[in-house]
Design an enzyme around this catalytic site. Sequence first.
Site, PDB file in Angstrom:
ATOM      1  CG  ASP A  67      53.869  32.459  59.945  1.00  0.00           C
ATOM      2  OD1 ASP A  67      52.790  31.998  60.348  1.00  0.00           O
ATOM      3  OD2 ASP A  67      54.086  33.668  59.817  1.00  0.00           O
ATOM      4  CG  ASN A 136      58.204  44.292  61.887  1.00  0.00           C
ATOM      5  OD1 ASN A 136      57.275  43.812  61.240  1.00  0.00           O
ATOM      6  ND2 ASN A 136      59.108  43.540  62.498  1.00  0.00           N
ATOM      7  CG  HIS A 138      56.247  40.798  60.243  1.00  0.00           C
ATOM      8  ND1 HIS A 138      56.719  40.417  61.477  1.00  0.00           N
ATOM      9  CD2 HIS A 138      54.886  40.699  60.347  1.00  0.00           C
ATOM     10  CE1 HIS A 138      55.711  40.098  62.261  1.00  0.00           C
ATOM     11  NE2 HIS A 138      54.590  40.268  61.599  1.00  0.00           N
ATOM     12  CD  GLU A 143      60.260  39.816  62.065  1.00  0.00           C
ATOM     13  OE1 GLU A 143      59.498  40.687  61.602  1.00  0.00           O
ATOM     14  OE2 GLU A 143      60.173  39.399  63.234  1.00  0.00           O
TER      15      GLU A 143
HETATM   16  P1  PGA Z   1      48.124  40.575  63.981  1.00  0.00           P
HETATM   17  O1  PGA Z   1      49.524  40.160  63.357  1.00  0.00           O
HETATM   18  O2  PGA Z   1      47.072  40.126  63.043  1.00  0.00           O
HETATM   19  O3  PGA Z   1      48.076  39.826  65.291  1.00  0.00           O
HETATM   20  O4  PGA Z   1      48.159  42.046  64.177  1.00  0.00           O
HETATM   21  C1  PGA Z   1      49.753  40.373  62.001  1.00  0.00           C
HETATM   22  C2  PGA Z   1      51.167  39.973  61.661  1.00  0.00           C
HETATM   23  O5  PGA Z   1      52.053  40.116  62.503  1.00  0.00           O
HETATM   24  O6  PGA Z   1      51.384  39.528  60.522  1.00  0.00           O
END
Ligand code: PGA
Length: 270
Positions: A67, A136, A138, A143
């Site tokens: 992304d 959450n 995702h 999302e």
């Molecule tokens: P993080 O994010 O590795 O910074 O915890 C993971 C994500 O949001 O996919």
Amino acid sequence: MEVIILPTAKQVACYGADVCESLIKTKPAAVLGLATGSTPLALYKELIKYYQQQHISFSQITTFNLDEYVGVSASHSQSYHYYMKTQLFDFIDIDPGNTHIPHGDAVDVQQEAIRYEQLIHEKGGIDLQLLGIGRNGHIGFNEPTSSLNSITRVKALTNATKADNQRFFGLGEYQPTHAITMGIKTIMQARQVLLLATGTNKAQAVKAMIEGPVCAMCPASCLQLHQYATIVLDQQAASELIMQDYYQFAKQACDTLFTQSGEGCTKSYG
Ligand code: PGA
């Protein structure tokens, strides 16, 4: 789904790096799906080390990132272009022309998403997709309530995600509200998926992903339907799982089989 629980975050990173290393050794022109965020940082450090020790070369590797933020240029210090360059690409022998990240500053971001999805298919699809997981649930920027059949597209970020990422942007600085992200179907089409999660702040999402129902409210739960998904957790991220003993037992049984038969174990239980 293969669930591996390791004592520390460092071991999670090393395990992930070893999976990447084995793939690159057996398929030097593999297509890797890459993730950003804090979780894969230690894994990328290990890969750089393996490269420097001449265990692996990235010279024939192609990469696709999950992304990129909409409205953020590649040179912005919080762009995922910048992250990949400064955390991995600048330190390995990858051909920059073989690295792909959606262009969040494209004039037509919808068209950019379509181009990106097509390009993944043109390059033969992804051999190994690395993933983190949001609090959450995702994966990428898919999302909660994302279609489980989605492909690369523009997604609005939830308040929870924006709050999680706020720390990276200066006070008063523009903070993106949208991203171009691979869809859930795009991720599911990867031939192998490797999700890493560490820390207690991920424990609830990890539980929902592994032991909850497959549902759009926890996009990562789609991995229950993937034929070759490995979830690597530290003890904190695994702390809410009710079947921890079973996962540990299955892993030990598998390692024993592996030692006895000399065959790879990662595919031997589902
Ligand atoms: P993080 O994010 O590795 O910074 O915890 C993971 C994500 O949001 O996919």
